[in-house]
Write an enzyme that holds these catalytic residues in place. Structure first.
Site, PDB file in Angstrom:
ATOM      1  N   SER A  17       0.824  -1.210   0.000  1.00  0.00           N
ATOM      2  CA  SER A  17       0.000   0.000   0.000  1.00  0.00           C
ATOM      3  C   SER A  17       0.853   1.253   0.000  1.00  0.00           C
ATOM      4  CB  SER A  17      -0.925   0.029   1.221  1.00  0.00           C
ATOM      5  OG  SER A  17      -1.868  -0.998   1.136  1.00  0.00           O
ATOM      6  N   GLU A  40      -1.933  -4.104  13.242  1.00  0.00           N
ATOM      7  CA  GLU A  40      -2.591  -3.791  11.975  1.00  0.00           C
ATOM      8  C   GLU A  40      -4.058  -4.230  12.013  1.00  0.00           C
ATOM      9  OE1 GLU A  40      -0.978  -5.755   8.489  1.00  0.00           O
ATOM     10  OE2 GLU A  40      -2.081  -4.427   7.141  1.00  0.00           O
ATOM     11  N   GLU A  75     -10.842 -15.516   6.539  1.00  0.00           N
ATOM     12  CA  GLU A  75     -10.648 -16.954   6.752  1.00  0.00           C
ATOM     13  C   GLU A  75      -9.427 -17.198   7.642  1.00  0.00           C
ATOM     14  OE1 GLU A  75     -11.211 -15.550   3.780  1.00  0.00           O
ATOM     15  OE2 GLU A  75     -13.228 -16.302   3.422  1.00  0.00           O
TER      16      GLU A  75
HETATM   17  C1  LIG Z   1      -6.378  -3.177  -0.078  1.00  0.00           C
HETATM   18  C2  LIG Z   1      -5.216  -4.035   0.289  1.00  0.00           C
HETATM   19  C3  LIG Z   1      -4.070  -3.467   0.823  1.00  0.00           C
HETATM   20  C4  LIG Z   1      -2.972  -4.256   1.157  1.00  0.00           C
HETATM   21  N1  LIG Z   1      -1.852  -3.660   1.630  1.00  0.00           N
HETATM   22  C5  LIG Z   1      -0.759  -4.408   1.889  1.00  0.00           C
HETATM   23  C6  LIG Z   1       0.466  -3.803   2.296  1.00  0.00           C
HETATM   24  O1  LIG Z   1       0.541  -2.599   2.460  1.00  0.00           O
HETATM   25  N2  LIG Z   1       1.539  -4.574   2.492  1.00  0.00           N
HETATM   26  C7  LIG Z   1       1.499  -5.918   2.339  1.00  0.00           C
HETATM   27  O2  LIG Z   1       2.500  -6.568   2.559  1.00  0.00           O
HETATM   28  N3  LIG Z   1       0.358  -6.547   1.939  1.00  0.00           N
HETATM   29  C8  LIG Z   1      -0.756  -5.807   1.694  1.00  0.00           C
HETATM   30  N4  LIG Z   1      -1.920  -6.426   1.269  1.00  0.00           N
HETATM   31  C9  LIG Z   1      -1.871  -7.866   1.013  1.00  0.00           C
HETATM   32  C10 LIG Z   1      -2.697  -8.704   1.957  1.00  0.00           C
HETATM   33  O3  LIG Z   1      -2.055  -8.858   3.193  1.00  0.00           O
HETATM   34  C11 LIG Z   1      -2.926 -10.052   1.256  1.00  0.00           C
HETATM   35  O4  LIG Z   1      -3.734  -9.816   0.127  1.00  0.00           O
HETATM   36  C12 LIG Z   1      -3.625 -11.048   2.157  1.00  0.00           C
HETATM   37  O5  LIG Z   1      -2.766 -11.473   3.190  1.00  0.00           O
HETATM   38  C13 LIG Z   1      -4.140 -12.266   1.384  1.00  0.00           C
HETATM   39  O6  LIG Z   1      -3.162 -12.852   0.580  1.00  0.00           O
HETATM   40  P1  LIG Z   1      -3.442 -13.169  -0.952  1.00  0.00           P
HETATM   41  O7  LIG Z   1      -3.985 -11.951  -1.561  1.00  0.00           O
HETATM   42  O8  LIG Z   1      -2.219 -13.752  -1.508  1.00  0.00           O
HETATM   43  O9  LIG Z   1      -4.613 -14.248  -0.961  1.00  0.00           O
HETATM   44  P2  LIG Z   1      -4.454 -15.847  -0.863  1.00  0.00           P
HETATM   45  O10 LIG Z   1      -3.606 -16.180   0.312  1.00  0.00           O
HETATM   46  O11 LIG Z   1      -4.068 -16.393  -2.176  1.00  0.00           O
HETATM   47  O12 LIG Z   1      -5.953 -16.259  -0.535  1.00  0.00           O
HETATM   48  C14 LIG Z   1      -6.984 -16.458  -1.523  1.00  0.00           C
HETATM   49  C15 LIG Z   1      -8.242 -16.943  -0.817  1.00  0.00           C
HETATM   50  O13 LIG Z   1      -7.984 -18.203  -0.167  1.00  0.00           O
HETATM   51  C16 LIG Z   1      -8.271 -18.123   1.202  1.00  0.00           C
HETATM   52  N5  LIG Z   1      -7.311 -18.903   1.977  1.00  0.00           N
HETATM   53  C17 LIG Z   1      -5.966 -18.903   1.875  1.00  0.00           C
HETATM   54  N6  LIG Z   1      -5.411 -19.718   2.776  1.00  0.00           N
HETATM   55  C18 LIG Z   1      -6.449 -20.255   3.489  1.00  0.00           C
HETATM   56  C19 LIG Z   1      -6.536 -21.178   4.565  1.00  0.00           C
HETATM   57  N7  LIG Z   1      -5.462 -21.721   5.132  1.00  0.00           N
HETATM   58  N8  LIG Z   1      -7.754 -21.502   5.017  1.00  0.00           N
HETATM   59  C20 LIG Z   1      -8.867 -20.957   4.453  1.00  0.00           C
HETATM   60  N9  LIG Z   1      -8.840 -20.086   3.452  1.00  0.00           N
HETATM   61  C21 LIG Z   1      -7.650 -19.739   2.970  1.00  0.00           C
HETATM   62  C22 LIG Z   1      -8.153 -16.647   1.538  1.00  0.00           C
HETATM   63  O14 LIG Z   1      -8.907 -16.353   2.684  1.00  0.00           O
HETATM   64  C23 LIG Z   1      -8.697 -15.999   0.287  1.00  0.00           C
HETATM   65  O15 LIG Z   1     -10.094 -15.955   0.364  1.00  0.00           O
HETATM   66  C24 LIG Z   1      -3.019  -5.643   0.947  1.00  0.00           C
HETATM   67  C25 LIG Z   1      -4.178  -6.225   0.414  1.00  0.00           C
HETATM   68  C26 LIG Z   1      -5.268  -5.438   0.078  1.00  0.00           C
HETATM   69  C27 LIG Z   1      -6.491  -6.102  -0.481  1.00  0.00           C
END
Ligand SMILES: Cc1cc2nc3c(=O)[nH]c(=O)nc-3n(C[C@H](O)[C@H](O)[C@H](O)COP(=O)(O)OP(=O)(O)OC[C@H]3O[C@@H](n4cnc5c(N)ncnc54)[C@H](O)[C@@H]3O)c2cc1C
Ligand SMILES: Cc1cc2nc3c(=O)[nH]c(=O)nc-3n(C[C@H](O)[C@H](O)[C@H](O)COP(=O)(O)OP(=O)(O)OC[C@H]3O[C@@H](n4cnc5c(N)ncnc54)[C@H](O)[C@@H]3O)c2cc1C
Lengths: 379, 398
Positions: free
Chosen positions: B166, B249, B383
């Site tokens: 972000s 956070e 989740e």
């Molecule tokens: C608006 C926004 C701002 C952000 N800002 C930052 C930032 O400043 N810095 C930073 O480092 N990150 C940032 N993020 C990243 C954020 O932390 C990640 O998007 C988040 O941790 C989810 O990871 P992913 O997107 O890879 O989803 P994935 O991990 O690929 O998940 C996809 C789906 O699968 C589900 N899932 C995954 N694992 C499991 C499990 N074990 N059990 C059940 N369900 C599961 C998830 O809940 C989700 O619905 C930001 C994200 C957003 C949307």
């Protein structure tokens, strides 16, 4: 007042938990139910609770009460809820005694409240007439007679009505059912002529009664508060009783939830504890969150009564709507997660579902309280 | 200690004299907030004045120790300050990841030099921080991160890619999780590094969101040299700090449901419902909407009470723990429901994108509704919060 428990309150909770677990475990409810106990609760237990000061816990010292707050009463109620303890706390203290406390005259208070605090008098409130809580929906008539009033009508779902020494009957002196104006509260003794009490056996093993009033004559002195302005008494009584009931329900729900989590840890299927399946874990975590949210609002609502805050009515509705929803969720999920054993009478979890459902419908369900919240908030 | 009533009166008086009038109006959107930083362009002098005055008292970080520029207030005093700010509808003088996330962990894990170096600049809004946690292959499975930092004697050499960072395009510095031991078990080889985004080898490219704004970026590191003094805590011990920061956070994001998001241009939800769905002599005419509005207001009240209880119980040494996951979960899901309901209330007026036919308030609602979808993803998805509650609070087995 802080929402965290004080040291004294923690002490009270521990005492209450130990005492109730010993004297009124869930199997005591089962015993009362299976033996068709005519009273539906143990009078002996009730005397012991009175000795501990709980029967009159919120009553002033001048009437033999412990002069504590609703925060403390809530603790006792919650612990009662945990073991589904059958006691007349709700009917006698929260409904009956509160009406006297808020609006009774000197004689009424003096004569009855001290007996309540000693565990000698059982009281009840006869309000509901249909299948749903609708406090102004009262058709029972009170006609002025020479020395007092003549009551005619029918009441249903009167908790502990079959054993109450005195029942506070809500009747109408003027107006139409549904109107707030024109209500009056009368103290009716159990042996009054023309009063017919039929005990109804409810699903939760506790009991309520139906009352038939065929021209029951009461003295003018039987009226509590101003005749025709009964709603001014009824509203705060119902708010307090609703919040008290929420405290009891919180105990029921918290216990059912904790038992379910333990079951998830011990029950094995597919070679592992079923609590390792995410499909169940997530639902358990959602329930946990709902129980925690419910606890917060109950604690705040109890304290609002003690602090005489103006938002008591609003909080009563927020708390009841929340607890009704949580009781519904947890009651159903707890049984489901117990699998086949959950729907047997032998396993206790089903008893929690039953009690939770009765509490949900007592003094208004979630839909009722949402509508009330909107009306109180002016939209 | 000072008499609490005197304190409240003093605070109110000071705010009355020092909060400029233009800072007493709700913000239009998250972007209008003052995030500070080296490159901050002030839209008007009052915004700067407001920050400087608050920072001079340490009230941008009211509970931090005075020696690091903070206000030195107790939690109770900080609540009084927050109350008084709310009363005059004051804008936050400064919003920053430094305040809500990095500062608290530096206070706990940073060495004296790091505290003296970084905390006062956070208080004054001089340095804008971003969070380098997520990677393309490490989102929910954060500990699976691959960005490497090799020990080169006096510095670390950082290589890898971050994503969803972000405001990386506006940030001055980054707090970053890096792998310092590729052979250790995945949680045991991670370190917590701080470095300047202007260091050679750092590049960012913005990513556009469904709401139309570009609040985050892909961030690339190629042979970035980071001095060793910028390692927080011990080498390979970064996971503990990372988790602690996530707790802060989550509390912040969970609390946003009734903080930042003040859409509706000051109108309450029930007023909007009467305006858009009909007013039946003071009642919301549509009974379904009326019931949903009630449900939402009740949820908000119950949630706020729970946040308060958690603070009071923590003070009394009670409470269930892992509360931050519960707040993150409930707060963000509630916030999403809030925007879904606002869209329902505004009807087709909530579905405009730009141009005429829609008021600014309506257009803002559309964007905020879409932005809220990220709330239950950023900082760990719902989740993942459910997993944490099940495991840490309920003790359910793996
Ligand atoms: C608006 C926004 C701002 C952000 N800002 C930052 C930032 O400043 N810095 C930073 O480092 N990150 C940032 N993020 C990243 C954020 O932390 C990640 O998007 C988040 O941790 C989810 O990871 P992913 O997107 O890879 O989803 P994935 O991990 O690929 O998940 C996809 C789906 O699968 C589900 N899932 C995954 N694992 C499991 C499990 N074990 N059990 C059940 N369900 C599961 C998830 O809940 C989700 O619905 C930001 C994200 C957003 C949307
Ligand atoms: C009214 C009634 C009539 C019945 N009649 C018959 C009959 O005539 N003949 C007969 O043989 N049986 C009968 N049964 C038994 C029935 O088939 C079992 O109760 C059912 O298969 C569930 O098994 P269980 O009770 O052992 O629950 P468990 O398997 O212990 O399940 C407990 C809980 O865990 C959940 N769970 C278990 N495994 C998983 C998983 N992998 N993922 C997610 N959740 C999981 C379940 O959904 C349930 O909520 C009857 C049951 C009932 C209630």
């Amino acid at each position: 007042m802080s929402l965290a428990l004080s040291e004294e309150q923690e002490l009270l909770r521990n005492t209450a938990r130990e005492f109730i677990a010993e004297h009124s475990p869930v199997k005591e409810l089962r015993r009362l139910r299976d033996s068709n106990d005519p009273v539906g609760f143990s009078r002996e237990l009730w005397s012991q609770m009175a000795e501990l000061g709980w029967a009159g816990i919120v009553l002033p010292e001048e009437h033999g009460g412990a002069d504590l707050g609703y925060a403390e009463l809530g603790i006792v109620l919650e612990e009662c809820g945990r073991t589904l303890a059958a006691t007349p706390l709700f009917s006698t203290l929260l409904l009956g005694a509160n009406a006297l406390l808020l609006a009774g005259d000197g004689t009424q208070r003096k004569e009855i409240l001290a007996r309540v605090a000693k565990g000698e008098a059982i009281l009840a409130l006869a309000l509901q007439e249909g299948a749903h809580h609708a406090p102004y929906q009262v058709a029972t008539r009170a006609e002025a007679s020479r020395d007092g009033y003549k009551l005619t009508g029918k009441k249903t779902f009167v908790q502990d009505g079959h054993v109450a020494d005195q029942t506070v009957v809500v009747a109408r002196v003027s107006g139409k059912p549904g109107e707030r104006d024109g209500l009056a509260l009368f103290l009716v003794p159990k042996n009054a002529r023309g009063l017919q009490v039929t005990r109804t056996v409810m699903v939760d093993g506790r009991n309520a009664a139906q009352l038939q009033l065929d021209g029951v004559e009461v003295d003018r002195s039987a009226a509590i508060g101003t005749v025709g302005r009964g709603a001014d008494v009824l509203d705060p009584v119902l708010d307090r009783a609703t919040i008290g009931l929420c405290a009891e329900t919180l105990g029921t729900v918290a216990e059912a939830f904790e038992r379910t989590v333990s079951y998830l840890k011990t029950r094995k299927q597919f070679g592992v504890a079923i609590g390792s399946f995410q499909a169940l874990k997530h639902r358990a975590a959602v329930m946990f969150t709902e129980v925690e949210l419910s606890r917060s609002i109950v604690l705040d609502a109890l304290r609002a009564i003690d602090e005489k805050r103006p938002d008591v009515p609003l909080l009563a509705s927020v708390a009841k709507a929340r607890l009704s929803d949580t009781a519904f969720l947890v009651g159903n999920e707890a049984v489901q997660m117990h699998g086949g054993i959950g729907v047997t009478d032998e396993e206790e979890i089903g008893l929690f579902l039953k009690r939770a459902r009765v509490a949900e419908l007592t003094l208004g369900d979630a839909a009722y309280h949402r509508a009330r919240f909107a009306a109180l908030s002016g939209f | 200690m000072e008499n609490p009533d005197t304190f409240r009166a003093d605070v109110a008086k000071w705010l009355e004299e020092n909060c400029p009038p233009s800072m007493r109006k709700p913000m239009g959107s998250e972007e209008e907030a003052n995030w500070g930083g080296r490159r901050k362009q002030y839209a008007n002098p009052e915004e700067k004045l407001w920050l400087d005055r608050m920072a001079a008292r340490g009230w941008t970080c009211p509970t931090w120790p005075k020696e690091y520029g903070g206000g030195g207030l107790t939690a109770a005093q900080a609540r009084v300050l927050a109350d008084e700010l709310r009363k005059i509808r004051a804008r936050p003088p400064l919003i920053s990841f430094g305040i809500t996330m990095l500062g608290p962990v530096l206070l706990e894990y940073g060495n004296e030099e790091q505290k003296r170096e970084h905390l006062p600049k956070i208080v004054r809004g001089e340095i804008r921080w971003c969070q380098g946690y997520s990677e393309p292959g490490a989102g929910s499975d954060l500990a699976g991160l691959q960005t490497r930092a090799e020990d080169k004697g006096d510095h670390y050499l950082v290589n890898g890619q971050k994503i969803w960072t972000s405001y990386a395009n506006y940030a001055d510095w980054i707090f970053c999780l890096v792998r310092t031991d590729p052979n250790a078990a995945k949680h045991d080889g991670i370190s917590f590094l701080l470095f300047d985004m202007e260091s050679p080898g750092v590049s960012v490219s913005p990513i556009k969101l469904i709401s139309g704004s570009s609040p985050f970026c892909q961030t690339f590191f190629q042979d970035v040299k980071v001095p060793k003094k910028n390692l927080v805590g011990v080498k390979n011990g970064g996971w503990t700090i990372a988790k602690k920061l996530l707790q802060h956070e989550r509390e912040m994001i969970g609390g946003m449901g009734f903080g930042l998001a003040a859409s509706g241009g000051g109108a309450t939800m029930e007023q909007l419902a009467k305006e858009y769905c009909g007013d039946d002599s003071g009642r919301i005419a549509d009974p379904v909407i009326r019931s949903e509005v009630v449900q939402h207001l009740m949820d908000q009240r119950v949630f706020a009470t729970t946040v308060r209880r958690s603070v009071e119980e923590a003070k009394a040494g009670q409470g269930p723990g892992a509360a931050s996951s519960m707040f993150k979960l409930y707060g963000t899901e509630m916030n999403k429901r809030r925007y879904e309901l606002l869209v329902k209330i505004l009807g087709s007026q909530a579905l405009g994108w730009e141009g005429s036919g829609f008021s600014p308030r309506e257009l803002a609602t559309t964007r905020e509704w879409l932005r809220s979808k990220g709330n239950s993803i950023e900082g760990g998805t719902s989740e993942v919060q459910l997993n944490i509650i099940a495991k840490r609070v309920l003790g359910l087995p793996d």
